[in-house]
Design a protein around this motif. Structure first.
Motif, PDB file in Angstrom:
ATOM      1  N   LEU A 128       0.827  -1.205   0.000  1.00 53.08           N
ATOM      2  CA  LEU A 128       0.000   0.000   0.000  1.00 53.08           C
ATOM      3  C   LEU A 128       0.867   1.264   0.000  1.00 53.08           C
ATOM      4  N   GLU A 129       1.918   1.255   0.795  1.00 56.73           N
ATOM      5  CA  GLU A 129       2.779   2.432   0.856  1.00 56.73           C
ATOM      6  C   GLU A 129       3.464   2.679  -0.485  1.00 56.73           C
ATOM      7  N   GLN A 130       3.916   1.591  -1.137  1.00 54.01           N
ATOM      8  CA  GLN A 130       4.532   1.746  -2.447  1.00 54.01           C
ATOM      9  C   GLN A 130       3.523   2.231  -3.484  1.00 54.01           C
ATOM     10  N   THR A 131       2.301   1.747  -3.372  1.00 57.02           N
ATOM     11  CA  THR A 131       1.265   2.173  -4.311  1.00 57.02           C
ATOM     12  C   THR A 131       0.983   3.667  -4.178  1.00 57.02           C
ATOM     13  N   LEU A 132       0.949   4.144  -2.941  1.00 59.53           N
ATOM     14  CA  LEU A 132       0.648   5.557  -2.715  1.00 59.53           C
ATOM     15  C   LEU A 132       1.792   6.469  -3.148  1.00 59.53           C
ATOM     16  N   THR A 133       3.005   5.940  -3.178  1.00 59.55           N
ATOM     17  CA  THR A 133       4.170   6.778  -3.486  1.00 59.55           C
ATOM     18  C   THR A 133       4.774   6.491  -4.854  1.00 59.55           C
ATOM     19  N   SER A 134       4.127   5.609  -5.656  1.00 59.57           N
ATOM     20  CA  SER A 134       4.724   5.232  -6.943  1.00 59.57           C
ATOM     21  C   SER A 134       3.747   5.485  -8.093  1.00 59.57           C
ATOM     22  N   ARG A 135       3.107   6.600  -8.098  1.00 56.60           N
ATOM     23  CA  ARG A 135       2.137   6.905  -9.147  1.00 56.60           C
ATOM     24  C   ARG A 135       2.814   7.044 -10.511  1.00 56.60           C
ATOM     25  N   ASP A 136       3.947   7.673 -10.554  1.00 55.39           N
ATOM     26  CA  ASP A 136       4.636   7.847 -11.831  1.00 55.39           C
ATOM     27  C   ASP A 136       5.008   6.486 -12.436  1.00 55.39           C
ATOM     28  N   ARG A 137       5.465   5.593 -11.575  1.00 52.17           N
ATOM     29  CA  ARG A 137       5.820   4.267 -12.068  1.00 52.17           C
ATOM     30  C   ARG A 137       4.593   3.532 -12.608  1.00 52.17           C
ATOM     31  N   ILE A 138       3.472   3.599 -11.906  1.00 56.83           N
ATOM     32  CA  ILE A 138       2.243   2.947 -12.350  1.00 56.83           C
ATOM     33  C   ILE A 138       1.766   3.544 -13.669  1.00 56.83           C
ATOM     34  N   ASN A 139       1.831   4.871 -13.777  1.00 61.07           N
ATOM     35  CA  ASN A 139       1.408   5.521 -15.018  1.00 61.07           C
ATOM     36  C   ASN A 139       2.255   5.076 -16.207  1.00 61.07           C
ATOM     37  N   THR A 140       3.565   4.964 -15.996  1.00 63.67           N
ATOM     38  CA  THR A 140       4.458   4.560 -17.083  1.00 63.67           C
ATOM     39  C   THR A 140       4.168   3.127 -17.536  1.00 63.67           C
ATOM     40  N   VAL A 141       3.977   2.229 -16.562  1.00 67.61           N
ATOM     41  CA  VAL A 141       3.709   0.825 -16.905  1.00 67.61           C
ATOM     42  C   VAL A 141       2.374   0.709 -17.632  1.00 67.61           C
ATOM     43  N   LEU A 142       1.342   1.410 -17.154  1.00 65.80           N
ATOM     44  CA  LEU A 142       0.028   1.346 -17.787  1.00 65.80           C
ATOM     45  C   LEU A 142       0.074   1.871 -19.220  1.00 65.80           C
ATOM     46  N   ARG A 143       0.771   2.973 -19.425  1.00 64.94           N
ATOM     47  CA  ARG A 143       0.843   3.539 -20.775  1.00 64.94           C
ATOM     48  C   ARG A 143       1.530   2.573 -21.725  1.00 64.94           C
ATOM     49  N   GLY A 144       2.626   1.951 -21.276  1.00 66.29           N
ATOM     50  CA  GLY A 144       3.324   1.001 -22.137  1.00 66.29           C
ATOM     51  C   GLY A 144       2.461  -0.196 -22.498  1.00 66.29           C
ATOM     52  N   GLU A 145       1.766  -0.764 -21.529  1.00 64.90           N
ATOM     53  CA  GLU A 145       0.916  -1.927 -21.780  1.00 64.90           C
ATOM     54  C   GLU A 145      -0.254  -1.583 -22.702  1.00 64.90           C
ATOM     55  N   LEU A 146      -0.904  -0.450 -22.443  1.00 67.12           N
ATOM     56  CA  LEU A 146      -2.044  -0.068 -23.261  1.00 67.12           C
ATOM     57  C   LEU A 146      -1.626   0.276 -24.686  1.00 67.12           C
ATOM     58  N   ASP A 147      -0.496   0.979 -24.820  1.00 67.67           N
ATOM     59  CA  ASP A 147      -0.043   1.354 -26.161  1.00 67.67           C
ATOM     60  C   ASP A 147       0.278   0.116 -26.996  1.00 67.67           C
ATOM     61  N   GLU A 148       0.853  -0.863 -26.354  1.00 66.76           N
ATOM     62  CA  GLU A 148       1.183  -2.099 -27.078  1.00 66.76           C
ATOM     63  C   GLU A 148      -0.074  -2.893 -27.450  1.00 66.76           C
ATOM     64  N   ALA A 149      -1.068  -2.921 -26.534  1.00 68.00           N
ATOM     65  CA  ALA A 149      -2.282  -3.707 -26.787  1.00 68.00           C
ATOM     66  C   ALA A 149      -3.201  -3.044 -27.795  1.00 68.00           C
TER      67      ALA A 149
END
Length: 410
Positions: A128-149
């Motif tokens: 939970l703590e990593q999730t709250l403090t790692s928004r940029d990382r989550i955004n980057t991973v989501l963009r890469g996965e969605l762009d590829e799909a």
């Protein structure tokens, strides 16, 4: 109405309908998918398009502008088994209208589902703590996965943003208590640091004050001792000069009195009378409790007369002045070696030392925390102290420090 006219009107209506069905105006940044007899024929963008009536039709109208889609909160389980609701916003643009229409039935729903599954995969490997403090990382991973799909759908995902991460109410309450405790802890630490700094500053100021007070007392003691020494020297010189003047005055008085007596040529009777006049004064002393006149007082007067006079032809003693050889006894009032004793001019060396001591006493106190120029005033006083042995006093000569014999060294 004539039958021919009716047929003409019907033909005109059909012609107008065919013209209307044949011409399509496509707006800017839009794409129309045209099918002919149920099969894909062409993609028309921005401007007029000619269709074959009753053969061609518009299958789909696709917006080519960048679109923003906000998906409802999705429950996601973190690595530490806590369920959080995450809102996401996807920015995408359709680059190929044909693929967006024929490769997937509903590309918006497809983007939503890919976003949800990718988000659960990414957040499932975080606490939970990593999730709250790692928004940029989550955004980057989501963009890469969605762009590829979505590439095969003719869609380009420009950006993915997490709008909100909402942990369970109990976790929020615990986090608030933790944050409150952390803030109180930091406040206590800052308060303790402030008190520590204040105590250090106060101790430093007290230390500086004590050092300056001790330095001032030391300088004052040195100046007082030096002033006392100088004053003792000057008083001794003044007493010496006064004693010399008194002795000189007594010598002058005796000389004048003796000269007046010789000039007056007194008789033995007058001298005897003056001697008798002094006897009551001798008896008036405080130490004289009892004074006895000797029985042979007459013989004493006779001896006194014989000492001052000479016998005449008739046997009577008369005053006989001594021979005047012309020599006059004078005190050494013109001695060059003692002229400086009576000089009352200001001593420049003493004035300089007083000015230096005044400047040292009025020196600016340095701020707290800076190094005090310790010893500066003391050094000047110590440097001036050895000179006191040869300090100039009123006059032309140098007066040495008092010695055991009290004599002046030239």
């Amino acid at each position: 109405m004539d039958a021919g006219l009716i047929i003409l009107i019907v033909v005109l209506v059909l012609v107008v309908a065919v013209v209307v069905k044949s011409i399509v105006i496509v707006p800017q940044e839009w794409a129309y998918i045209i099918e002919r007899l149920g099969r894909y024929h062409s993609t028309r963008e921005g401007g007029p398009a000619i269709l074959v009536p009753f053969v061609d039709r518009t299958r789909e109208r696709v917006d080519l502008r960048e679109q923003v889609v906000s998906f409802p909160p999705q429950p996601v389980i973190t690595q530490d088994n806590l369920t959080v609701n995450i809102d996401t916003v996807v920015y995408f643009k359709v680059n190929d209208a044909k693929s967006a229409v024929y490769e997937i039935a509903n590309y918006i729903a497809g983007v939503e589902q890919i976003t949800t599954t990718t988000l659960r995969n990414v957040v499932g490997g975080m606490t939970l703590e990593q999730t709250l403090t790692s928004r940029d990382r989550i955004n980057t991973v989501l963009r890469g996965e969605l762009d590829e799909a979505t590439e095969r759908w003719g869609i380009r995902v420009a950006r993915v943003e997490i709008k909100a991460i909402d942990p369970p109410p109990s976790i929020q309450e615990s986090m608030e208590r933790q944050m409150k405790a952390d803030r109180e802890k930091r406040a206590m630490i800052l308060n303790a640091e402030g008190q520590r700094e204040s105590a250090i500053r106060s101790a430093e100021g007290q230390k500086q004050s004590q050092i300056l007070s001790a330095e001032g007392a030391k300088q004052a003691a040195i100046l007082s001792a030096e002033a006392e020494r100088q004053s003792e020297i000057l008083r001794a010189q003044g007493r010496r000069a006064a004693q010399y003047l008194e002795a000189q005055g007594e010598a002058k008085a005796i000389e004048k009195k003796f000269a007046a007596i010789k000039a007056g040529k007194p008789t033995p009777e007058l001298l005897a009378y003056e001697y008798l006049q002094t006897l009551p004064q001798m008896a008036e002393g405080e130490a004289s409790k009892l004074w006895v006149v000797p029985s042979d007082f007459g013989k004493a007067l006779e001896g006194f007369t014989r000492m001052l006079g000479a016998p005449g032809e008739d046997g009577v003693f008369r005053y006989q002045p001594s021979a005047d050889d012309g020599a006059v006894s004078r005190p050494a009032e013109d001695d060059e070696s003692i002229k400086e004793w009576f000089d009352t001019s200001t001593d420049p060396e003493i004035a300089r030392q007083v000015a230096e001591a005044t400047a040292a006493a009025q020196a600016e106190v340095p701020p707290v925390g800076e190094q005090s120029p310790r010893g500066a005033g003391t050094a000047r006083i110590a440097a001036a102290a050895p000179e006191a042995a040869t300090t100039q006093i009123p006059g032309d000569g140098a007066v040495p420090a008092p010695e055991s014999n009290g004599r002046r060294q030239d």
